[in-house]
Write a protein that holds these residues in place. Structure first.
Motif, PDB file in Angstrom:
ATOM      1  N   SER A   1     -18.645  43.830 -13.953  1.00  0.00           N
ATOM      2  CA  SER A   1     -18.401  45.029 -13.641  1.00  0.00           C
ATOM      3  C   SER A   1     -18.478  45.055 -11.917  1.00  0.00           C
ATOM      4  O   SER A   1     -17.465  45.519 -11.229  1.00  0.00           O
ATOM      5  CB  SER A   1     -19.276  46.163 -14.231  1.00  0.00           C
ATOM      6  OG  SER A   1     -18.999  47.392 -13.703  1.00  0.00           O
ATOM      7  N   TRP A   2     -19.578  44.525 -11.531  1.00  0.00           N
ATOM      8  CA  TRP A   2     -19.808  44.737  -9.979  1.00  0.00           C
ATOM      9  C   TRP A   2     -18.750  43.827  -9.442  1.00  0.00           C
ATOM     10  O   TRP A   2     -18.098  44.306  -8.301  1.00  0.00           O
ATOM     11  CB  TRP A   2     -21.104  44.087  -9.915  1.00  0.00           C
ATOM     12  CG  TRP A   2     -21.610  43.934  -8.220  1.00  0.00           C
ATOM     13  CD1 TRP A   2     -21.715  44.824  -7.220  1.00  0.00           C
ATOM     14  CD2 TRP A   2     -21.342  42.530  -7.618  1.00  0.00           C
ATOM     15  NE1 TRP A   2     -22.029  44.253  -6.058  1.00  0.00           N
ATOM     16  CE2 TRP A   2     -21.688  42.900  -6.359  1.00  0.00           C
ATOM     17  CE3 TRP A   2     -21.048  41.200  -7.801  1.00  0.00           C
ATOM     18  CZ2 TRP A   2     -21.542  42.036  -5.188  1.00  0.00           C
ATOM     19  CZ3 TRP A   2     -20.812  40.277  -6.746  1.00  0.00           C
ATOM     20  CH2 TRP A   2     -21.272  40.482  -5.583  1.00  0.00           C
ATOM     21  N   LYS A   3     -18.281  42.578  -9.823  1.00  0.00           N
ATOM     22  CA  LYS A   3     -17.395  41.705  -9.364  1.00  0.00           C
ATOM     23  C   LYS A   3     -16.232  42.564  -9.141  1.00  0.00           C
ATOM     24  O   LYS A   3     -15.481  42.414  -8.265  1.00  0.00           O
ATOM     25  CB  LYS A   3     -17.002  40.417 -10.086  1.00  0.00           C
ATOM     26  CG  LYS A   3     -16.171  39.505  -9.569  1.00  0.00           C
ATOM     27  CD  LYS A   3     -16.070  38.177 -10.476  1.00  0.00           C
ATOM     28  CE  LYS A   3     -15.100  37.257  -9.738  1.00  0.00           C
ATOM     29  NZ  LYS A   3     -14.009  36.750 -10.712  1.00  0.00           N
ATOM     30  N   SER A   4     -15.794  43.043 -10.390  1.00  0.00           N
ATOM     31  CA  SER A   4     -14.393  43.827 -10.247  1.00  0.00           C
ATOM     32  C   SER A   4     -14.460  45.046  -9.101  1.00  0.00           C
ATOM     33  O   SER A   4     -13.658  45.283  -8.631  1.00  0.00           O
ATOM     34  CB  SER A   4     -14.267  44.486 -11.604  1.00  0.00           C
ATOM     35  OG  SER A   4     -13.991  43.401 -12.690  1.00  0.00           O
ATOM     36  N   ARG A   5     -15.751  45.860  -9.346  1.00  0.00           N
ATOM     37  CA  ARG A   5     -15.600  46.849  -8.195  1.00  0.00           C
ATOM     38  C   ARG A   5     -15.755  46.430  -6.675  1.00  0.00           C
ATOM     39  O   ARG A   5     -15.196  46.966  -5.674  1.00  0.00           O
ATOM     40  CB  ARG A   5     -17.121  47.605  -8.512  1.00  0.00           C
ATOM     41  CG  ARG A   5     -16.888  48.393  -9.858  1.00  0.00           C
ATOM     42  CD  ARG A   5     -17.970  49.215 -10.189  1.00  0.00           C
ATOM     43  NE  ARG A   5     -18.993  49.716  -9.139  1.00  0.00           N
ATOM     44  CZ  ARG A   5     -20.408  49.267  -9.409  1.00  0.00           C
ATOM     45  NH1 ARG A   5     -20.871  48.836 -10.275  1.00  0.00           N
ATOM     46  NH2 ARG A   5     -20.927  49.782  -8.341  1.00  0.00           N
ATOM     47  N   MET A   6     -16.463  45.219  -6.607  1.00  0.00           N
ATOM     48  CA  MET A   6     -16.525  44.503  -5.207  1.00  0.00           C
ATOM     49  C   MET A   6     -14.848  44.088  -4.768  1.00  0.00           C
ATOM     50  O   MET A   6     -14.627  44.248  -3.792  1.00  0.00           O
ATOM     51  CB  MET A   6     -17.253  43.494  -5.334  1.00  0.00           C
ATOM     52  CG  MET A   6     -17.826  43.048  -3.759  1.00  0.00           C
ATOM     53  SD  MET A   6     -18.835  44.124  -3.153  1.00  0.00           S
ATOM     54  CE  MET A   6     -19.787  43.253  -2.005  1.00  0.00           C
TER      55      MET A   6
END
Length: 97
Positions: A27-32
């Protein structure tokens, strides 16, 4: 369906990179990625993260090869160099609230 406003919120719409939590890496990777894409020259910033920074160009003068100075870069090279710095800055900011 996700709206542009929702994506802005998910991508750190408050102008801060999203926090990394170990159990939420995907999720963090997508948001980043969304956060970087919402910045000026976002695709170049993301490319810098995925493929590495610009290989600094060199020139040869009087038989001596040296790296170009920033002021000698082409406009595209200068933008990429700036995006490399933005990518590093985004990652080095770490978790922020």
């Amino acid at each position: 369906m996700t709206t542009l406003a929702d994506k802005s919120l998910l991508s750190g719409g408050d102008n801060k990179p999203p926090m990394l939590e170990k159990h939420l890496y995907d999720s963090w990777k997508s948001r980043m990625e969304l956060y970087m894409m919402n910045r000026p020259h976002g695709r170049m910033i993301l490319a810098s993260v995925e493929k590495g920074p610009l290989v600094w160009p060199s020139i040869t003068e009087d038989g001596v090869t040296r790296l170009k100075e920033y002021v000698e870069l082409t406009p595209a090279e200068a933008i990429q160099a700036d995006c490399d710095i933005k990518a590093i800055k985004t990652h080095s900011q770490g978790p922020t609230n």
